[in-house]
Design a protein around this motif. Structure first.
Motif, mmCIF file in Angstrom:
data_model
loop_
_atom_site.group_PDB
_atom_site.id
_atom_site.type_symbol
_atom_site.label_atom_id
_atom_site.label_comp_id
_atom_site.label_asym_id
_atom_site.label_seq_id
_atom_site.Cartn_x
_atom_site.Cartn_y
_atom_site.Cartn_z
ATOM 1 N N PHE A 152 0.793 62.114 -3.845
ATOM 2 C CA PHE A 152 -0.582 61.388 -3.387
ATOM 3 C C PHE A 152 -1.508 61.917 -4.290
ATOM 4 C CE2 PHE A 152 0.903 60.672 1.104
ATOM 5 C CZ PHE A 152 1.808 59.603 0.543
ATOM 6 N N ALA A 153 -1.774 63.316 -4.583
ATOM 7 C CA ALA A 153 -3.078 63.933 -5.267
ATOM 8 C C ALA A 153 -2.886 63.424 -6.545
ATOM 9 C CB ALA A 153 -2.561 65.496 -5.369
ATOM 10 N N ALA A 154 -1.451 63.253 -7.350
ATOM 11 C CA ALA A 154 -1.560 62.709 -8.549
ATOM 12 C C ALA A 154 -1.972 61.203 -8.542
ATOM 13 C CB ALA A 154 -0.007 62.436 -9.076
ATOM 14 N N ALA A 155 -1.816 60.363 -7.604
ATOM 15 C CA ALA A 155 -2.301 58.948 -7.773
ATOM 16 C C ALA A 155 -3.754 59.045 -7.516
ATOM 17 C CB ALA A 155 -1.566 58.346 -6.307
ATOM 18 N N VAL A 156 -4.282 59.988 -6.719
ATOM 19 C CA VAL A 156 -5.800 59.928 -6.498
ATOM 20 C C VAL A 156 -6.508 60.362 -7.913
ATOM 21 C CG1 VAL A 156 -7.909 61.040 -5.254
ATOM 22 C CG2 VAL A 156 -5.852 60.344 -3.928
ATOM 23 N N HIS A 157 -5.951 61.444 -8.474
ATOM 24 C CA HIS A 157 -6.261 61.927 -9.681
ATOM 25 C C HIS A 157 -6.499 61.216 -10.817
ATOM 26 C CE1 HIS A 157 -7.571 64.979 -12.644
ATOM 27 N NE2 HIS A 157 -6.562 64.739 -13.348
ATOM 28 N N ASN A 158 -5.184 60.186 -11.034
ATOM 29 C CA ASN A 158 -5.038 59.158 -11.989
ATOM 30 C C ASN A 158 -6.160 57.989 -11.841
ATOM 31 O OD1 ASN A 158 -3.168 60.615 -13.022
ATOM 32 N ND2 ASN A 158 -1.363 59.528 -12.120
ATOM 33 N N LYS A 159 -6.725 57.798 -10.418
ATOM 34 C CA LYS A 159 -7.840 56.751 -10.383
ATOM 35 C C LYS A 159 -9.220 57.440 -10.656
ATOM 36 C CE LYS A 159 -7.596 53.227 -9.424
ATOM 37 N NZ LYS A 159 -7.259 52.125 -9.982
ATOM 38 N N GLY A 160 -9.326 58.344 -11.336
ATOM 39 C CA GLY A 160 -10.614 59.007 -11.717
ATOM 40 C C GLY A 160 -11.226 59.969 -10.967
ATOM 41 N N SER A 161 -10.429 60.658 -9.857
ATOM 42 C CA SER A 161 -10.823 61.592 -9.292
ATOM 43 C C SER A 161 -10.995 62.930 -10.104
ATOM 44 C CB SER A 161 -9.941 61.995 -7.898
ATOM 45 O OG SER A 161 -10.209 63.109 -7.299
ATOM 46 N N LEU A 162 -12.011 63.638 -9.883
ATOM 47 C CA LEU A 162 -12.233 65.375 -10.628
ATOM 48 C C LEU A 162 -11.404 66.228 -9.826
ATOM 49 C CD1 LEU A 162 -15.581 64.839 -11.889
ATOM 50 C CD2 LEU A 162 -13.691 64.093 -13.035
ATOM 51 N N LEU A 163 -10.940 65.940 -8.655
ATOM 52 C CA LEU A 163 -9.986 66.838 -7.793
ATOM 53 C C LEU A 163 -8.372 66.741 -8.148
ATOM 54 C CD1 LEU A 163 -11.709 66.968 -4.329
ATOM 55 C CD2 LEU A 163 -11.772 68.586 -6.246
ATOM 56 N N ASP A 164 -7.658 67.553 -8.412
ATOM 57 C CA ASP A 164 -6.495 67.443 -8.685
ATOM 58 C C ASP A 164 -5.532 67.806 -7.633
ATOM 59 O OD1 ASP A 164 -6.744 70.122 -8.905
ATOM 60 O OD2 ASP A 164 -5.667 70.438 -10.896
ATOM 61 N N ASN A 165 -6.160 68.037 -6.490
ATOM 62 C CA ASN A 165 -5.309 68.628 -5.220
ATOM 63 C C ASN A 165 -5.707 67.695 -4.045
ATOM 64 O OD1 ASN A 165 -7.781 69.736 -4.939
ATOM 65 N ND2 ASN A 165 -6.983 71.324 -3.705
ATOM 66 N N CYS A 166 -6.446 66.413 -4.135
ATOM 67 C CA CYS A 166 -6.920 65.825 -2.992
ATOM 68 C C CYS A 166 -5.909 64.791 -2.859
ATOM 69 C CB CYS A 166 -8.132 65.131 -3.352
ATOM 70 S SG CYS A 166 -8.598 63.981 -2.199
ATOM 71 N N TRP A 167 -5.229 64.773 -1.503
ATOM 72 C CA TRP A 167 -4.258 63.833 -1.279
ATOM 73 C C TRP A 167 -4.572 62.791 -0.365
ATOM 74 C CZ3 TRP A 167 -2.654 63.363 3.959
ATOM 75 C CH2 TRP A 167 -2.902 64.440 4.642
ATOM 76 N N GLY A 168 -5.707 62.937 0.280
ATOM 77 C CA GLY A 168 -6.139 61.963 1.324
ATOM 78 C C GLY A 168 -7.609 61.800 1.468
ATOM 79 N N PHE A 169 -8.177 61.097 2.541
ATOM 80 C CA PHE A 169 -9.584 61.060 2.681
ATOM 81 C C PHE A 169 -9.567 60.925 4.426
ATOM 82 C CE2 PHE A 169 -8.353 59.116 -1.290
ATOM 83 C CZ PHE A 169 -9.245 59.801 -2.242
#
Length: 345
Positions: A152-169
């Motif tokens: 999930f963190a990889a998916a979020v990061h690949n969409k432009g997030s500057l956090l590489d450990n964010c898995w949800g919202f």
């Protein structure tokens, strides 16, 4: 002239007689319809009489998927209410889905299911309680087999997030209710200007809602709801080889290693503005999650029928969340589509 006037009077009398006869026919039709709805009971609804399109419109699931949903929910053979009112579990499931799918009244479903209003109400509430009792834990625990924080963190990061450990919202939502007779002040939200109950959700990039807590009184702040939910200790357990994974929220939440938020203040640096903007573009998916629940089950958005002391309105929303997760597993969602374009998963 007199003959013409007399002829016209006769025509008017004939028209009035026709109208009167028509009115009698309409009254008889309404009486027959009313009596049918009250006299035919326990007539099972045959799923085979509905087309696939009708199932999607009336129940939000395709015909063959209704059988899969029925099996997944592990419903008993019969749903029996507190007073002995019973229905087959498939009929009870259809009553549940039809009731939630549109802001209809119970009297609107009398002809559809050939049951009177008290029976429909009892069956509806009984199956709601059953699903919440059997599957409510799926909304309160992060120990879920499908939760993969690294992916999930990889998916979020690949969409432009500057956090590489964010898995949800994480975010809160208000569900408007009918103004109660007592306790109005505590459920009134001054920010939203409405009487409401609050819920807190954690949205995963695959479209599923990983955590849903509530209800909390509408007058409470999101930070209070976070404290009451006891979510932070659960988030601390979501790690990747000792690295703390986090969820991202709005400025209402405190900053923690497992709970990140945007930079605050009126004077931010360019890098801080870029960070806030990049995270805002992906955090919007939590609003899509709330939106899907309401778009599928519009009954929850009809606040005049959300009566706090007469109905378990909070349980309705939680069960609708479980059903929405089921719908996402079968058909996907806007959130899963948004993030899958980055990961191709």
């Amino acid at each position: 002239m007199a003959a013409a006037r007399r002829h016209r009077c006769e025509e008017i009398i004939d028209e009035l007689l026709v109208l009167e006869e028509g009115q009698d026919d309409v009254e008889m039709f309404l009486m027959d319809t009313f009596s049918i709805g009250r006299n035919l009971h326990n007539v099972p609804v045959d799923l085979n009489v509905f087309s696939n399109e009708e199932c999607l419109e009336f129940f939000r699931f395709a015909k063959h998927d209704l059988t899969r949903l029925h099996c997944a929910l592990s419903l008993p053979e019969k749903i029996v209410g507190y007073n002995g009112t019973s229905a087959t579990s498939m009929q009870a499931l259809l009553i549940l889905l039809r009731r939630l799918s549109f802001p209809n009244r119970l009297c609107d479903l009398v002809q559809f299911f050939q049951r009177d209003e008290p029976q429909l109400s009892i069956i509806f509430n009984t199956i709601v309680e059953h699903i919440h009792r059997e599957f409510g834990h799926l909304l309160t625990s992060l120990d879920l087999v499908w939760l993969d924080p690294v992916m999930f963190a990889a998916a979020v990061h690949n969409k432009g997030s500057l956090l590489d450990n964010c898995w949800g919202f994480i975010d809160g939502t208000t569900r408007s209710i009918s103004r109660p007779h007592t306790g109005q002040r505590i459920v009134f939200s001054g920010h939203k200007r409405t009487h409401c109950l609050k819920f807190q959700s954690v949205q995963a990039p695959n479209g599923l809602i990983a955590h849903m807590f509530g209800p909390i009184e509408g007058s409470r702040h999101d930070a209070y709801m976070l404290s009451e939910s006891q979510l932070l200790p659960k988030l601390e357990q979501v790690q990747n080889g000792g690295q703390v994974m986090c969820v991202y929220g709005d400025p209402a939440y405190p900053l923690r290693p497992e709970l990140m938020g945007p930079f605050k203040g009126a004077h931010l640096t360019r890098e801080q503005h870029i960070f806030n903007r990049s995270m805002s573009e992906v955090r919007v998916c939590v609003e899509w999650g709330f939106g899907k629940i309401i778009s599928l089950f519009a009954f929850l958005d009809f606040k005049k029928n959300q009566k706090l002391y007469l109905q378990p309105v909070a349980m309705y929303f939680l069960v609708a969340t479980i059903l929405t997760n089921c719908h996402t597993c079968l058909y996907g969602s806007e959130t899963s589509t948004f993030f899958s374009r980055a990961t191709n998963t």
